[in-house]
Design a protein around this motif. Structure first.
Motif, PDB file in Angstrom:
ATOM      1  N   GLN A 111      -5.588   7.990  14.839  1.00  0.00           N
ATOM      2  CA  GLN A 111      -6.969   7.546  14.980  1.00  0.00           C
ATOM      3  C   GLN A 111      -7.778   7.658  13.679  1.00  0.00           C
ATOM      4  N   GLN A 112      -7.082   7.553  12.533  1.00  0.00           N
ATOM      5  CA  GLN A 112      -7.750   7.546  11.240  1.00  0.00           C
ATOM      6  C   GLN A 112      -7.204   6.413  10.385  1.00  0.00           C
ATOM      7  N   ASN A 113      -8.092   5.785   9.617  1.00  0.00           N
ATOM      8  CA  ASN A 113      -7.685   4.737   8.684  1.00  0.00           C
ATOM      9  C   ASN A 113      -7.202   5.404   7.400  1.00  0.00           C
ATOM     10  N   ILE A 114      -5.880   5.578   7.261  1.00  0.00           N
ATOM     11  CA  ILE A 114      -5.333   6.321   6.126  1.00  0.00           C
ATOM     12  C   ILE A 114      -5.181   5.450   4.874  1.00  0.00           C
ATOM     13  N   SER A 115      -5.471   4.162   4.975  1.00  0.00           N
ATOM     14  CA  SER A 115      -5.374   3.291   3.792  1.00  0.00           C
ATOM     15  C   SER A 115      -6.692   3.189   3.033  1.00  0.00           C
ATOM     16  N   GLU A 116      -7.754   3.810   3.553  1.00  0.00           N
ATOM     17  CA  GLU A 116      -9.071   3.687   2.934  1.00  0.00           C
ATOM     18  C   GLU A 116      -9.036   4.147   1.483  1.00  0.00           C
ATOM     19  N   SER A 117      -9.532   3.286   0.592  1.00  0.00           N
ATOM     20  CA  SER A 117      -9.633   3.540  -0.863  1.00  0.00           C
ATOM     21  C   SER A 117      -8.291   3.637  -1.568  1.00  0.00           C
ATOM     22  N   LYS A 118      -7.173   3.378  -0.866  1.00  0.00           N
ATOM     23  CA  LYS A 118      -5.875   3.384  -1.525  1.00  0.00           C
ATOM     24  C   LYS A 118      -5.709   2.090  -2.331  1.00  0.00           C
ATOM     25  N   PRO A 119      -5.128   2.157  -3.542  1.00  0.00           N
ATOM     26  CA  PRO A 119      -4.906   0.923  -4.310  1.00  0.00           C
ATOM     27  C   PRO A 119      -3.841   0.048  -3.654  1.00  0.00           C
ATOM     28  N   VAL A 120      -4.012  -1.253  -3.765  1.00  0.00           N
ATOM     29  CA  VAL A 120      -3.068  -2.228  -3.214  1.00  0.00           C
ATOM     30  C   VAL A 120      -2.442  -2.981  -4.388  1.00  0.00           C
TER      31      VAL A 120
ATOM     32  N   ALA B 148       2.533 -11.562  -7.000  1.00  0.00           N
ATOM     33  CA  ALA B 148       2.498 -13.018  -6.842  1.00  0.00           C
ATOM     34  C   ALA B 148       3.413 -13.635  -7.892  1.00  0.00           C
ATOM     35  N   GLY B 149       4.590 -14.059  -7.473  1.00  0.00           N
ATOM     36  CA  GLY B 149       5.534 -14.675  -8.400  1.00  0.00           C
ATOM     37  C   GLY B 149       6.000 -13.732  -9.487  1.00  0.00           C
ATOM     38  N   GLY B 150       6.122 -12.437  -9.178  1.00  0.00           N
ATOM     39  CA  GLY B 150       6.566 -11.457 -10.162  1.00  0.00           C
ATOM     40  C   GLY B 150       5.455 -10.866 -10.995  1.00  0.00           C
ATOM     41  N   VAL B 151       4.232 -11.369 -10.853  1.00  0.00           N
ATOM     42  CA  VAL B 151       3.080 -10.833 -11.587  1.00  0.00           C
ATOM     43  C   VAL B 151       2.362  -9.840 -10.679  1.00  0.00           C
ATOM     44  N   GLN B 152       2.319  -8.579 -11.099  1.00  0.00           N
ATOM     45  CA  GLN B 152       1.728  -7.535 -10.277  1.00  0.00           C
ATOM     46  C   GLN B 152       0.309  -7.219 -10.754  1.00  0.00           C
ATOM     47  N   SER B 153      -0.583  -6.995  -9.760  1.00  0.00           N
ATOM     48  CA  SER B 153      -1.971  -6.642 -10.049  1.00  0.00           C
ATOM     49  C   SER B 153      -2.414  -5.589  -9.053  1.00  0.00           C
ATOM     50  N   THR B 154      -3.300  -4.696  -9.487  1.00  0.00           N
ATOM     51  CA  THR B 154      -3.870  -3.690  -8.593  1.00  0.00           C
ATOM     52  C   THR B 154      -5.186  -4.218  -8.036  1.00  0.00           C
ATOM     53  N   ILE B 155      -5.267  -4.262  -6.711  1.00  0.00           N
ATOM     54  CA  ILE B 155      -6.433  -4.816  -6.024  1.00  0.00           C
ATOM     55  C   ILE B 155      -7.151  -3.678  -5.298  1.00  0.00           C
ATOM     56  N   GLY B 156      -8.407  -3.429  -5.652  1.00  0.00           N
ATOM     57  CA  GLY B 156      -9.160  -2.365  -5.004  1.00  0.00           C
ATOM     58  C   GLY B 156     -10.062  -2.845  -3.886  1.00  0.00           C
ATOM     59  N   SER B 157     -10.215  -4.171  -3.748  1.00  0.00           N
ATOM     60  CA  SER B 157     -11.167  -4.712  -2.779  1.00  0.00           C
ATOM     61  C   SER B 157     -10.559  -4.936  -1.399  1.00  0.00           C
ATOM     62  N   LEU B 158      -9.297  -4.550  -1.196  1.00  0.00           N
ATOM     63  CA  LEU B 158      -8.653  -4.739   0.111  1.00  0.00           C
ATOM     64  C   LEU B 158      -8.683  -3.477   0.962  1.00  0.00           C
ATOM     65  N   THR B 159      -9.165  -2.372   0.414  1.00  0.00           N
ATOM     66  CA  THR B 159      -9.240  -1.121   1.181  1.00  0.00           C
ATOM     67  C   THR B 159     -10.578  -0.432   0.953  1.00  0.00           C
ATOM     68  N   ASN B 160     -11.624  -1.217   0.693  1.00  0.00           N
ATOM     69  CA  ASN B 160     -12.927  -0.634   0.353  1.00  0.00           C
ATOM     70  C   ASN B 160     -13.887  -0.590   1.525  1.00  0.00           C
ATOM     71  N   GLY B 161     -13.449  -1.019   2.731  1.00  0.00           N
ATOM     72  CA  GLY B 161     -14.315  -0.949   3.903  1.00  0.00           C
ATOM     73  C   GLY B 161     -15.239  -2.131   4.092  1.00  0.00           C
ATOM     74  N   TYR B 162     -15.046  -3.220   3.300  1.00  0.00           N
ATOM     75  CA  TYR B 162     -15.889  -4.405   3.439  1.00  0.00           C
ATOM     76  C   TYR B 162     -15.036  -5.599   3.850  1.00  0.00           C
TER      77      TYR B 162
ATOM     78  N   VAL C  48       0.855  -1.187   0.000  1.00  0.00           N
ATOM     79  CA  VAL C  48       0.000   0.000   0.000  1.00  0.00           C
ATOM     80  C   VAL C  48       0.891   1.236   0.000  1.00  0.00           C
ATOM     81  N   ASP C  49       0.736   2.076  -1.019  1.00  0.00           N
ATOM     82  CA  ASP C  49       1.429   3.369  -1.071  1.00  0.00           C
ATOM     83  C   ASP C  49       0.487   4.417  -0.480  1.00  0.00           C
ATOM     84  N   LEU C  50       0.899   5.020   0.666  1.00  0.00           N
ATOM     85  CA  LEU C  50       0.039   5.962   1.375  1.00  0.00           C
ATOM     86  C   LEU C  50       0.061   7.359   0.765  1.00  0.00           C
ATOM     87  N   GLY C  51       0.947   7.602  -0.190  1.00  0.00           N
ATOM     88  CA  GLY C  51       0.999   8.893  -0.857  1.00  0.00           C
ATOM     89  C   GLY C  51       1.869   9.918  -0.180  1.00  0.00           C
ATOM     90  N   GLU C  52       2.089   9.764   1.129  1.00  0.00           N
ATOM     91  CA  GLU C  52       2.966  10.652   1.883  1.00  0.00           C
ATOM     92  C   GLU C  52       3.445   9.922   3.131  1.00  0.00           C
TER      93      GLU C  52
END
Length: 644
Positions: free
Chosen positions: A330-339, A343-357, A229-233
């Motif tokens: 006291q804030q979840n700073i990863s919310e909506s951040k891309p992950v 996996a074995g050198g294959v990179q994918s962007t996962i949006g469902s790991l920071t969506n609040g569900y 997760v890249d937090l941006g700052e």
């Protein structure tokens, strides 16, 4: 609905009405609260203590919060186990104190049961109002435990201290007087690790399939995976919370990597530094609760979860996560951040790991979640107390009303009731007869006329060809025949909509199949119904709008998509009915291609969805296809039961 005698009984007994209204109100409340679940934990169960001899000091648990906070509330989470003995070791009498000094020379008593036994809760969390008192130290003193011979023992799963909605006790150090420790099972810090037998902190909305975390299979047990997760700052990180992924297809399991590391780095050119490690204390066992990793203000811009060993399920090696939360101030700073998953050198962007569900529902702040569980316990206890009273009062009132009505009113009362009920039945039967007559008239008269128009157009066209008439007239006759045929088919649909004997969900599916056979004869299609409520009767409006929504979607596919395959499915999602229509056609045009066509294509679908008070989700990709999903609460579709 009460019978006539029941109605009279309630008119004569306002107390019964008040009790029933209160029970109905409480049942409505239960529908909005998080559900109390029981999970069997194999490790980190909590903390136990004992007073081994009468002269020993009372056992104590003291939590150092690290600094002073205004305490909003405190929750005690009892043990929850299959063992009857473990269920009964919540302290019988105890005292809870707050202090800003370590020796408690100045303190405030939050709660003291004195010599009164605290009631058993059945594993439900117990809430105490902190009244915003400032405290750094929280101490629980066990004044009386459960006798075991000459000794007394007690146990708790978790103590959660909430300040400004945030659990300030997670990951904090605990000291115990009279501890009974068992490695990886019972130890002081397990009472502030956030792991509770109540499960995942979820409630509210149900998650869609695309919102349920990330699951990936590796080729062997040696394969590694990472989520970054890249937090941006650069931020000061307090806590990382990882939610397990529930797998329910074949084997029931709650997945987290069997072994993993938490790594951070401040800049892009820096190396990742490992700041926490975890390995499943009971290999291949389920992890039904979130894992919490205190980082104590470590400075970082990127955070990586490195999975070093997958979970083995049968012949598969699986990595899974439902959600990643990174907390700072006291804030979840990863919310909506891309992950970024590697996996074995294959990179994918996962949006469902920071969506609040989580795996099933929306994640709730732990304070709100515990508060809802506590409220559920309170509401359920009140309902349990009121139900016998309501049953007895209803029985007595109906018996008295029956005898009173027979003795005092007799036929004077029964005849008007009979007349009113008979008029209602006659009125309903008249409406049914009217619907049947309208359907018959449409089918016989208008259907016959449309058939005649179509036949005349065909005959006229043949005569035109034989006499070598103008081609324009032939084209007009083709159009007349086509309109008559389409109108006849539409009229058949209207007749079906008016038919009361075909009002169930199953009847709707049968009509959908018949319509698909007629319209999709040149397309490879499937229709599947997995709903368990196919016998439920639909209201007339619901039946009409559902069917017209389906027809509009099919017409759009035929006119615009050029699809060769169509999949149609109905199933249940909680208390909702879902209808999904997928095609492999051209997809909807993008906004750059045509600004006007998109709203025209989905406007009628959206209008039907709004009338049904449902939710419409349309997803489309160019040259891949379109997915239309309509979900409607079943309570808005079902017809009121017929009066007999």
């Amino acid at each position: 609905m009460p019978n006539p005698i029941g109605r009279v009984a309630r008119l004569l007994n306002p107390r019964l009405v008040k009790v029933e209204e209160r029970v109905d109100f409480l049942n409505q409340q239960l529908m909005t609260l998080a559900v109390h679940e029981k999970h069997d934990m194999k490790s980190a169960l909590g903390a136990r203590g004992a007073k081994l001899a009468p002269d020993d000091p009372d056992p104590m648990l003291t939590i150092d919060l690290g600094k002073s906070y205004p305490i909003e509330s405190l929750f005690l989470v009892p043990l929850l186990s299959n063992s009857e003995k473990l269920k009964s070791i919540l302290p019988k009498c105890f005292t809870i104190e707050f202090s800003e000094v370590e020796d408690f020379s100045e303190h405030r008593v939050l709660y003291s049961s004195m010599d009164r036994y605290f009631p058993e809760t059945g594993g439900k969390p117990i809430k105490f109002n902190g009244q915003e008192a400032m405290a750094r130290y929280v101490r629980l003193t066990v004044n009386q435990g459960h006798p075991r011979g000459k000794s007394e023992i007690f146990g708790l799963s978790e103590i959660v201290v909430i300040s400004n909605g945030y659990p300030v006790s997670f990951g904090k150090k605990v000291s115990v007087v009279g501890a009974l420790n068992v490695e990886n099972i019972w130890y002081p810090d397990a009472i502030t690790d956030g792991r509770m037998p109540l499960g995942v902190w979820e409630g509210g909305e149900w998650a869609k399939e695309s919102e349920k975390g990330d699951l990936i299979t590796t080729g062997s047990q040696e394969g590694e995976i990472s989520w970054t997760v890249d937090l941006g700052e650069t931020c000061d990180l307090d806590t990382v919370i990882l939610y397990p992924l529930e797998v329910r297809e074949v084997l029931e399991a709650e997945l987290l990597p069997e072994k993993m590391e938490i790594q951070i780095r401040s800049g892009e050119g820096d190396d990742f530094e490992t700041v926490a490690q975890w390995e499943n204390p009971v290999p291949e066992s389920n992890q039904p609760t979130p894992l919490i990793f205190p980082l104590n203000g470590r400075n970082a811009r990127e955070l990586r979860i490195l999975g070093k060993r997958p979970r083995n399920l049968g012949d598969k090696f699986l990595y899974g996560l439902a959600e990643i939360e990174i907390w700072s101030d006291q804030q979840n700073i990863s919310e909506s951040k891309p992950v970024i998953r590697d996996a074995g050198g294959v990179q994918s962007t996962i949006g469902s790991l920071t969506n609040g569900y989580a795996s099933a529902r929306q994640i709730l702040p732990v304070g709100i979640w515990l508060n809802q569980l506590h409220d559920r316990w309170r509401v359920e206890r009140e309902i349990q107390a009121l139900d016998p009273m309501r049953t007895q009062m209803a029985s007595e009132s109906e018996l008295n009303a029956t005898w009173g009505s027979a003795m005092m009113l007799g036929l004077t009362f029964l005849i008007p009731v009979f007349i009113v009920e008979r008029r209602r039945l006659i009125s309903r039967n008249q409406m049914d007869q009217l619907r049947k007559r309208i359907a018959s008239d449409l089918h016989d008269d208008i259907g016959s006329n449309l058939g005649s128009i179509s036949l005349i157009a065909r005959t006229a066209k043949k005569d035109l060809v034989r006499l070598h008439g103008p081609e324009e007239v032939g084209e007009d006759l083709d159009e007349v025949e086509s309109i008559a045929r389409e109108s006849s088919l539409a009229m058949r649909d209207i007749v079906w909509l008016l038919e009361r004997q075909q009002d169930s969900i199953g009847d709707l599916v049968a009509r959908m199949r018949e319509t698909a056979t007629r319209l999709l004869r040149e397309v490879n299609y499937t229709i599947d119904c997995e709903s368990s409520k196919t016998t439920a009767k639909l209201s007339l409006d619901a039946k009409r709008h559902l069917f017209l929504f389906y027809k509009e979607a099919i017409h759009n596919i035929l006119k615009h998509s050029k699809a060769s395959e169509v999949s149609i499915k109905l199933w249940d999602i909680g208390d909702k009915l879902a209808m999904e229509i997928i095609d492999n056609g051209r997809g909807l045009p993008t906004l750059q291609e045509n600004q006007k066509d998109i709203p025209k294509l989905i406007a009628k679908l959206d209008e039907r969805a709004r009338v049904l008070e449902g939710q419409l989700d349309v997803k489309s990709e160019r040259d891949i296809g379109t997915r239309i999903l309509l979900t409607v609460k079943r309570s808005l579709l079902i017809a009121a039961p017929a009066i007999k």
